[in-house]
Scaffold this active site. Structure first.
Site, PDB file in Angstrom:
ATOM      1  CD  GLU A  12      56.295  33.050  84.935  1.00  0.00           C
ATOM      2  OE1 GLU A  12      56.070  31.960  84.269  1.00  0.00           O
ATOM      3  OE2 GLU A  12      57.554  33.291  85.277  1.00  0.00           O
ATOM      4  CE1 TYR A  29      52.687  23.037  91.126  1.00  0.00           C
ATOM      5  CE2 TYR A  29      54.330  23.215  89.060  1.00  0.00           C
ATOM      6  CZ  TYR A  29      53.406  23.711  89.942  1.00  0.00           C
ATOM      7  OH  TYR A  29      53.082  24.923  89.872  1.00  0.00           O
ATOM      8  NE  ARG A  89      65.092  25.260  89.909  1.00  0.00           N
ATOM      9  CZ  ARG A  89      63.946  26.251  89.639  1.00  0.00           C
ATOM     10  NH1 ARG A  89      64.252  27.474  89.825  1.00  0.00           N
ATOM     11  NH2 ARG A  89      63.120  25.723  88.917  1.00  0.00           N
TER      12      ARG A  89
END
Length: 334
Positions: free
Chosen positions: A322, A203, A150
């Site tokens: 989630e 992150y 991605r």
């Protein structure tokens, strides 16, 4: 023209002219008729009265439609919805990259080429699904392979890998292709972050060689509207999972994160304030046996909100659920 979200039992006929596309969810669903952008999410629905649910985006007015490099898409005005499914087996012969990494990069290349051709450059919301998201192949977890592909596509198309990225989710199913659905428009989304969390784009390396690319939420503005998209949200504080093996604790932490994001949205909103009980929720549950605890823990906070529970794997192996959500307001009349 108002962009509307509608949930119903699966129709017996093809979509109407006012329907841009959407998702079909259930344990035994399959892709809709060729050429219609309906994302098939083959996963059990938990606690639902219906075996399958169709969620549809509608926009009154004439629609353009087509297929571009395997993307089924429909467009009304300056809003486009599209779906692409890629079989990883088609990329298995590549020696330099894992098939999922190659498929995700190729899918996003095709999406960006379509948006450039349609002169609708701004991604608003993306839904990513893949098989075995937590499995390790080629020496790396599959979700991390997806993130590499991605991000490579984002960089190749000169799209920012930080800051102005869309709301998104990435979930694991038992099988099936890499499936990506997306909403895009002519105007940029307003990305939102969560003060309780580190931006996903920042992150540390322990969570993979490439960071995930999504904002915690986004506000988008079709003509006369303000829509809030809350990305897939879990029990993460800072950048670390909290309450491992405590499903009720993860429920409460995920909702605390959603409340924080909604508060950020309300600071940036052009319309009236968004409230937790007006959002439409999709809750992904890793283990079906946890569903009663999740439902009962969330019920006091969600009130009478519309909630769909889906069994699926989460992007981290230690996350048990989630939650994603959305709501729409009309500008100038609220």
């Amino acid at each position: 023209m108002t962009l509307q979200f509608h949930s119903s039992s699966p129709p017996t006929s093809r979509p109407t002219g006012s329907e841009l596309g959407g998702a079909l969810l259930g344990q035994a669903v399959s892709a809709a008729a060729s050429g219609w952008p309906i994302q098939a999410i083959c996963a059990p629905l938990l606690g639902a009265e219906r075996a399958a649910v169709q969620e549809t985006w509608r926009l009154a007015g004439p629609c353009l439609h087509g297929e571009s490099e395997g993307i089924a898409w429909r467009r009304a005005g300056d809003i486009l919805f599209g779906v692409i499914d890629l079989d990883e087996a088609e990329f298995a012969a590549l020696a330099d990259r894992p098939p999922l990494q190659a498929a995700s990069e190729e899918a996003y290349h095709r999406i960006f080429r379509l948006l450039d051709a349609q002169k609708l450059p701004h991604l608003w919301r993306i839904w990513n699904y893949m098989a075995d998201i937590n499995a390790e192949t080629h020496g790396l977890e599959r979700y991390r392979q997806f993130n590499i592909g991605r991000q490579d596509a984002f960089i190749a198309h000169h799209r920012s890998a930080t800051g102005n990225v869309p709301a998104a989710c990435a979930l694991g199913l038992a099988g099936g292709p890499l499936s990506i659905a997306f909403l895009a428009g002519a105007t940029p989304a307003v990305p939102l972050e969560n003060p309780r969390q580190v931006s996903a784009c920042e992150y540390p390396a322990e969570y993979g060689p490439r960071t995930p690319l999504f904002s915690r939420a986004a506000l988008v503005h079709p003509p006369g509207q303000e829509i809030l998209f809350v990305s897939g949200t879990a029990s993460i504080v800072g950048y670390q999972t909290v309450h491992p093996d405590d499903v009720a604790g993860q429920c409460r932490e995920a909702m605390a994160n959603i409340a924080a994001v909604v508060a950020e949205a309300n600071r940036a909103a052009r319309s009236r304030s968004f409230a937790l009980d007006e959002l439409v929720y999709r809750v992904y549950v890793r283990h079906a046996a946890d569903f009663p605890v999740i439902r009962d823990t969330l019920a006091p906070q969600l009130g009478g909100a519309d909630v769909l529970y889906v069994q699926a794997d989460i992007c981290r192996a230690d996350l048990l659920l989630e939650i994603e959500a959305m709501a729409s307001h009309t500008l100038g009349l609220d």
